[in-house]
Design a protein around this motif. Structure first.
Motif, PDB file in Angstrom:
ATOM      1  N   MET A  68       6.130 -32.291 -56.890  1.00 13.78           N
ATOM      2  CA  MET A  68       6.767 -32.845 -55.697  1.00 13.78           C
ATOM      3  C   MET A  68       5.945 -32.536 -54.448  1.00 13.78           C
ATOM      4  SD  MET A  68      10.790 -32.167 -56.521  1.00 13.78           S
ATOM      5  CE  MET A  68      11.403 -33.437 -55.468  1.00 13.78           C
ATOM      6  N   THR A  69       5.327 -31.369 -54.430  1.00  9.80           N
ATOM      7  CA  THR A  69       4.462 -31.001 -53.304  1.00  9.80           C
ATOM      8  C   THR A  69       3.262 -31.929 -53.242  1.00  9.80           C
ATOM      9  OG1 THR A  69       5.133 -28.672 -53.454  1.00  9.80           O
ATOM     10  CG2 THR A  69       3.099 -29.138 -52.277  1.00  9.80           C
ATOM     11  N   ILE A  70       2.726 -32.281 -54.414  1.00  7.96           N
ATOM     12  CA  ILE A  70       1.578 -33.191 -54.482  1.00  7.96           C
ATOM     13  C   ILE A  70       1.955 -34.573 -53.943  1.00  7.96           C
ATOM     14  CG2 ILE A  70       0.073 -34.461 -56.061  1.00  7.96           C
ATOM     15  CD1 ILE A  70      -0.008 -31.918 -57.798  1.00  7.96           C
ATOM     16  N   VAL A 112       8.602 -37.119 -62.758  1.00  7.26           N
ATOM     17  CA  VAL A 112       9.296 -35.829 -62.674  1.00  7.26           C
ATOM     18  C   VAL A 112      10.555 -35.946 -61.818  1.00  7.26           C
ATOM     19  CG1 VAL A 112       9.099 -33.480 -61.746  1.00  7.26           C
ATOM     20  CG2 VAL A 112       7.244 -34.427 -63.094  1.00  7.26           C
ATOM     21  N   LEU A 113      10.579 -36.920 -60.924  1.00  6.91           N
ATOM     22  CA  LEU A 113      11.705 -37.084 -60.001  1.00  6.91           C
ATOM     23  C   LEU A 113      12.914 -37.760 -60.652  1.00  6.91           C
ATOM     24  CD1 LEU A 113       9.745 -38.466 -56.898  1.00  6.91           C
ATOM     25  CD2 LEU A 113      10.184 -36.082 -57.484  1.00  6.91           C
ATOM     26  N   THR A 114      12.734 -38.220 -61.870  1.00  2.21           N
ATOM     27  CA  THR A 114      13.748 -39.062 -62.529  1.00  2.21           C
ATOM     28  C   THR A 114      15.168 -38.512 -62.445  1.00  2.21           C
ATOM     29  OG1 THR A 114      12.098 -39.867 -64.106  1.00  2.21           O
ATOM     30  CG2 THR A 114      14.410 -40.165 -64.686  1.00  2.21           C
ATOM     31  N   SER A 115      15.343 -37.223 -62.709  1.00  3.42           N
ATOM     32  CA  SER A 115      16.696 -36.656 -62.754  1.00  3.42           C
ATOM     33  C   SER A 115      17.250 -36.328 -61.362  1.00  3.42           C
ATOM     34  CB  SER A 115      16.693 -35.377 -63.607  1.00  3.42           C
ATOM     35  OG  SER A 115      15.846 -34.394 -63.036  1.00  3.42           O
ATOM     36  N   ARG A 116      16.413 -36.451 -60.358  1.00  2.49           N
ATOM     37  CA  ARG A 116      16.841 -36.047 -59.008  1.00  2.49           C
ATOM     38  C   ARG A 116      16.836 -37.181 -57.988  1.00  2.49           C
ATOM     39  NH1 ARG A 116      14.183 -32.197 -61.633  1.00  2.49           N
ATOM     40  NH2 ARG A 116      15.016 -30.072 -61.624  1.00  2.49           N
ATOM     41  N   THR A 180       2.318 -31.962 -37.191  1.00  2.00           N
ATOM     42  CA  THR A 180       2.524 -31.398 -38.533  1.00  2.00           C
ATOM     43  C   THR A 180       2.946 -32.487 -39.514  1.00  2.00           C
ATOM     44  OG1 THR A 180       4.875 -30.929 -38.165  1.00  2.00           O
ATOM     45  CG2 THR A 180       3.289 -29.225 -37.494  1.00  2.00           C
ATOM     46  N   TYR A 181       2.860 -32.157 -40.802  1.00  3.43           N
ATOM     47  CA  TYR A 181       3.308 -33.104 -41.826  1.00  3.43           C
ATOM     48  C   TYR A 181       4.755 -33.524 -41.578  1.00  3.43           C
ATOM     49  CZ  TYR A 181      -0.710 -32.464 -44.973  1.00  3.43           C
ATOM     50  OH  TYR A 181      -1.958 -32.477 -45.536  1.00  3.43           O
ATOM     51  N   LYS A 182       5.588 -32.542 -41.337  1.00  4.90           N
ATOM     52  CA  LYS A 182       7.020 -32.824 -41.195  1.00  4.90           C
ATOM     53  C   LYS A 182       7.303 -33.729 -39.999  1.00  4.90           C
ATOM     54  CE  LYS A 182      11.502 -30.588 -41.606  1.00  4.90           C
ATOM     55  NZ  LYS A 182      12.216 -29.324 -41.854  1.00  4.90           N
ATOM     56  N   GLU A 183       6.544 -33.540 -38.931  1.00  8.54           N
ATOM     57  CA  GLU A 183       6.756 -34.370 -37.740  1.00  8.54           C
ATOM     58  C   GLU A 183       6.380 -35.828 -37.987  1.00  8.54           C
ATOM     59  OE1 GLU A 183       6.122 -31.164 -34.095  1.00  8.54           O
ATOM     60  OE2 GLU A 183       4.357 -32.004 -35.108  1.00  8.54           O
ATOM     61  N   LEU A 184       5.570 -36.066 -39.004  1.00  6.87           N
ATOM     62  CA  LEU A 184       5.202 -37.444 -39.332  1.00  6.87           C
ATOM     63  C   LEU A 184       6.393 -38.250 -39.836  1.00  6.87           C
ATOM     64  CD1 LEU A 184       1.782 -37.062 -41.203  1.00  6.87           C
ATOM     65  CD2 LEU A 184       2.154 -38.196 -39.023  1.00  6.87           C
ATOM     66  N   TYR A 185       7.325 -37.557 -40.506  1.00  2.83           N
ATOM     67  CA  TYR A 185       8.460 -38.298 -41.077  1.00  2.83           C
ATOM     68  C   TYR A 185       9.824 -37.836 -40.585  1.00  2.83           C
ATOM     69  CZ  TYR A 185       8.170 -34.305 -44.344  1.00  2.83           C
ATOM     70  OH  TYR A 185       8.101 -33.049 -44.891  1.00  2.83           O
ATOM     71  N   ASP A 186       9.872 -36.731 -39.896  1.00  2.00           N
ATOM     72  CA  ASP A 186      11.152 -36.276 -39.349  1.00  2.00           C
ATOM     73  C   ASP A 186      11.247 -36.736 -37.895  1.00  2.00           C
ATOM     74  OD1 ASP A 186      13.584 -35.114 -39.071  1.00  2.00           O
ATOM     75  OD2 ASP A 186      12.866 -33.044 -39.055  1.00  2.00           O
ATOM     76  N   ILE A 197      13.873 -39.878 -48.276  1.00  3.33           N
ATOM     77  CA  ILE A 197      13.122 -39.485 -49.468  1.00  3.33           C
ATOM     78  C   ILE A 197      12.300 -38.230 -49.201  1.00  3.33           C
ATOM     79  CG2 ILE A 197      11.164 -40.130 -50.933  1.00  3.33           C
ATOM     80  CD1 ILE A 197      12.248 -43.024 -50.824  1.00  3.33           C
ATOM     81  N   LEU A 198      11.568 -38.210 -48.095  1.00  7.24           N
ATOM     82  CA  LEU A 198      10.703 -37.076 -47.784  1.00  7.24           C
ATOM     83  C   LEU A 198      11.511 -35.833 -47.415  1.00  7.24           C
ATOM     84  CD1 LEU A 198       7.997 -39.136 -45.939  1.00  7.24           C
ATOM     85  CD2 LEU A 198       7.600 -37.716 -47.953  1.00  7.24           C
ATOM     86  N   GLN A 199      12.628 -36.026 -46.738  1.00  5.86           N
ATOM     87  CA  GLN A 199      13.498 -34.885 -46.433  1.00  5.86           C
ATOM     88  C   GLN A 199      14.118 -34.335 -47.721  1.00  5.86           C
ATOM     89  OE1 GLN A 199      16.211 -36.494 -43.483  1.00  5.86           O
ATOM     90  NE2 GLN A 199      15.036 -35.611 -41.788  1.00  5.86           N
ATOM     91  N   LYS A 200      14.436 -35.231 -48.634  1.00  3.40           N
ATOM     92  CA  LYS A 200      15.004 -34.817 -49.919  1.00  3.40           C
ATOM     93  C   LYS A 200      13.983 -34.004 -50.714  1.00  3.40           C
ATOM     94  CE  LYS A 200      17.582 -36.885 -53.780  1.00  3.40           C
ATOM     95  NZ  LYS A 200      18.105 -38.175 -54.320  1.00  3.40           N
ATOM     96  N   ILE A 201      12.739 -34.441 -50.691  1.00  5.86           N
ATOM     97  CA  ILE A 201      11.666 -33.691 -51.362  1.00  5.86           C
ATOM     98  C   ILE A 201      11.538 -32.306 -50.741  1.00  5.86           C
ATOM     99  CG2 ILE A 201       9.159 -33.554 -51.686  1.00  5.86           C
ATOM    100  CD1 ILE A 201       9.137 -36.583 -52.045  1.00  5.86           C
TER     101      ILE A 201
END
Length: 213
Positions: A68-70, A112-116, A180-186, A197-201
């Motif tokens: 998920m980090t990747i 890997v995300l299938t169940s979540r 920052t990475y987070k500021e790109l999508y938050d 999706i990105l916040q969920k990750i």
């Protein structure tokens, strides 16, 4: 009272009874010892099994966390490079020489995300990877003729439009050297589905890291 049995018989019987009693006591003690040893052995095996199970669970969680980090890193790297490239497009700098690094086995990571994640959410992520792959193909083919600067510029714009919609030009105001990475999508510029999706990750990674710490 006189003995009914002769003395030699009495001694024999007493000896026999002593032997039988000794054997019974020995058998009982042996049984108790065996049960205790078995109980200890089972307890140790159970302890080993639980430790192994915990280790496997932690490894599984760690592996999922890594995948998920990747995914998050791939998406954010593509955002950074797209913004940087479009901001420098008029400066005629060599921005097309380097493809965007992504996990070549991203299909496994997304699986890997299938169940979540819901199918729609996974589809959104796959669509981003498809755009990045097309972008990288054009960058590698860039020659000024077959694939020119305009084609690659359009690829970058398509990627940003996919995530930010009509706000994609506004994100060019981001300072990619400090953001920052987070500021790109938050933020309020990104499409809600990609923000979720990105916040969920982020949340799943955070929870998993806490569970294995």
């Amino acid at each position: 009272m006189q003995n009914i049995l002769p003395k030699e018989y009495t001694n024999t019987i007493i000896s026999a009874i002593s032997i039988v009693c000794g054997a019974l006591i020995g058998a009982i003690c042996s049984s108790i010892t065996t049960k205790r040893a078995t109980s200890v052995s089972i307890a140790q095996e159970d302890k080993i099994f639980k430790k192994k199970q915990q280790h496997n669970q932690k490894k599984e969680i760690s592996d999922i966390c890594k995948e998920m980090t990747i995914i998050r890193l791939d998406i954010c790297n593509a955002l950074f490079q797209s913004i940087r490239a479009l901001k420098q497009i008029d400066k005629k700098e060599n921005i097309y020489k380097y493809p965007i690094p992504i996990n070549k086995d991203y299909s496994h990571s997304v699986a890997v995300l299938t169940s979540r994640f819901e199918l729609k959410e996974m589809s959104c992520i796959y669509q981003l990877y498809a755009i990045i792959e097309k972008m990288n193909k054009h960058i590698q083919q860039f020659s000024g003729e077959e694939v020119n600067e305009y084609c690659i510029k359009i690829d970058y714009e398509i990627f940003l439009q996919k995530i930010y919609g009509s706000n994609f030009k506004k994100v060019l105001q981001f300072d990619v050297e400090v953001i920052t990475y987070k500021e790109l999508y938050d933020n309020n510029l990104i499409k809600e589905e990609y923000r979720c999706i990105l916040q969920k990750i982020d949340k799943i990674i955070e929870d998993m890291e806490c569970s294995i710490s």
